[in-house]
Write an enzyme that holds these catalytic residues in place. Structure first.
Site, PDB file in Angstrom:
ATOM      1  N   THR A  71      -4.514   6.166   2.022  1.00  0.00           N
ATOM      2  CA  THR A  71      -4.691   7.411   2.234  1.00  0.00           C
ATOM      3  C   THR A  71      -5.594   8.185   1.028  1.00  0.00           C
ATOM      4  O   THR A  71      -5.424   9.342   0.732  1.00  0.00           O
ATOM      5  CB  THR A  71      -3.719   8.359   2.665  1.00  0.00           C
ATOM      6  OG1 THR A  71      -3.109   7.530   3.410  1.00  0.00           O
ATOM      7  CG2 THR A  71      -3.930   9.434   3.422  1.00  0.00           C
TER       8      THR A  71
ATOM      9  N   GLU B  80       0.912  -1.412   0.115  1.00  0.00           N
ATOM     10  CA  GLU B  80       0.019   0.043   0.111  1.00  0.00           C
ATOM     11  C   GLU B  80       0.725   1.320   0.065  1.00  0.00           C
ATOM     12  O   GLU B  80       1.477   1.685   0.790  1.00  0.00           O
ATOM     13  CB  GLU B  80      -0.775   0.011   1.109  1.00  0.00           C
ATOM     14  CG  GLU B  80      -1.718   1.291   1.300  1.00  0.00           C
ATOM     15  CD  GLU B  80      -2.494   1.372   2.547  1.00  0.00           C
ATOM     16  OE1 GLU B  80      -2.826   2.423   2.935  1.00  0.00           O
ATOM     17  OE2 GLU B  80      -2.707   0.110   3.274  1.00  0.00           O
TER      18      GLU B  80
ATOM     19  N   ARG C 109       0.809  10.193   0.108  1.00  0.00           N
ATOM     20  CA  ARG C 109       1.139  11.404   1.149  1.00  0.00           C
ATOM     21  C   ARG C 109       2.692  12.075   0.668  1.00  0.00           C
ATOM     22  O   ARG C 109       3.185  12.817   1.298  1.00  0.00           O
ATOM     23  CB  ARG C 109       1.521  10.807   2.650  1.00  0.00           C
ATOM     24  CG  ARG C 109       0.374  10.051   3.134  1.00  0.00           C
ATOM     25  CD  ARG C 109       0.532   9.759   4.611  1.00  0.00           C
ATOM     26  NE  ARG C 109      -0.453   8.951   5.203  1.00  0.00           N
ATOM     27  CZ  ARG C 109      -0.605   8.279   6.226  1.00  0.00           C
ATOM     28  NH1 ARG C 109       0.752   8.523   7.206  1.00  0.00           N
ATOM     29  NH2 ARG C 109      -1.405   7.630   6.625  1.00  0.00           N
TER      30      ARG C 109
ATOM     31  N   LYS D  61     -10.952  -1.891   6.852  1.00  0.00           N
ATOM     32  CA  LYS D  61      -9.639  -1.410   7.587  1.00  0.00           C
ATOM     33  C   LYS D  61      -9.969  -0.882   9.030  1.00  0.00           C
ATOM     34  O   LYS D  61     -11.141  -0.263   9.012  1.00  0.00           O
ATOM     35  CB  LYS D  61      -9.103  -0.234   6.782  1.00  0.00           C
ATOM     36  CG  LYS D  61      -7.934   0.362   7.559  1.00  0.00           C
ATOM     37  CD  LYS D  61      -7.201   1.172   6.553  1.00  0.00           C
ATOM     38  CE  LYS D  61      -6.104   2.111   7.254  1.00  0.00           C
ATOM     39  NZ  LYS D  61      -5.491   3.328   6.284  1.00  0.00           N
TER      40      LYS D  61
END
Length: 213
Positions: A73, A45, A49, A134
């Site tokens: 994210t 993953e 960011r 998640k």
């Protein structure tokens, strides 16, 4: 339209850990992914960011055989679409919004793993057909006791806890019946990537791949 559970579960059960990574250099991302694969961790993953996160996803998708690379994210429909175009095989979000669910329904071949940390959030996601979730932030949100408490009333929900997971507590989470895998950054942290410690990353990946399931 429900979650693409079968495709997502195949990714979640490929290894006990999905490596959660912050990387900005596509060349380093490829070498990092290769080290993870050698160590037995295919689920990768890349969190959105850094400015070049999508380029890193594309580089891994294009050139690392066996990698199950996804985008983390992801907060907006636009980011979801960009992640798909970059070659993501799955998308991860810290929560869930109507906008993200709409994107997941548009790009069903790239399933969404949405975040949830409360009974109400789990109920809302189950109601629309999302059973693979998640649990975030795992440790601050109550850790294993919280996940245990969610197991009985929400038997259909299976989780990937992420946030505060490390080699010392990962097995505690993996031992729970409603946990399919955990997400963690300890295998390839920012320093290891920056210093190109591919040997260390491969070794930590081997340790993670050997955790109980």
């Amino acid at each position: 339209m429900a979650q693409n559970t079968e495709r997502l579960e195949a990714i979640m059960t490929a290894a006990p850990v999905i490596a959660v990574l912050i990387v900005n250099d596509p060349h380093k991302a490829v070498a990092m992914a290769q080290a993870l694969i050698r160590g037995g961790i295919p689920g990768i993953e890349i969190t959105l960011r850094t400015p070049n996160a999508l380029d890193c996803i594309k580089a891994i998708s294009d050139s690392v055989e066996g990698a199950l690379v996804g985008a983390g994210t992801v907060l907006t429909h636009h980011q979801y679409e960009a992640a798909v175009k970059a070659g993501s095989t799955f998308v991860v979000s810290p929560g869930a919004t109507d906008n993200l669910i709409a994107a997941a329904e548009e790009f069903t071949q790239v399933p969404l793993l949405p975040g949830a940390s409360s009974p109400s959030e789990v109920m809302k996601l189950l109601e629309i057909g999302y059973e693979r979730l998640k649990f975030f932030p795992a440790v601050p949100a109550g850790g294993t006791p919280m996940l245990k408490s969610l197991s009985s009333p929400f038997a259909a929900a299976k989780f990937c806890p992420t946030g505060g997971i490390h080699i010392g507590n990962a097995n505690d989470f993996l031992a729970l019946p409603n946990v399919l895998c955990v997400g963690g950054s300890w295998i390839a942290d920012a320093r290891a990537i920056e210093t190109e410690d591919w040997v260390g990353i491969e070794q930590r990946a081997r340790e993670a791949a050997a955790l109980i399931v």
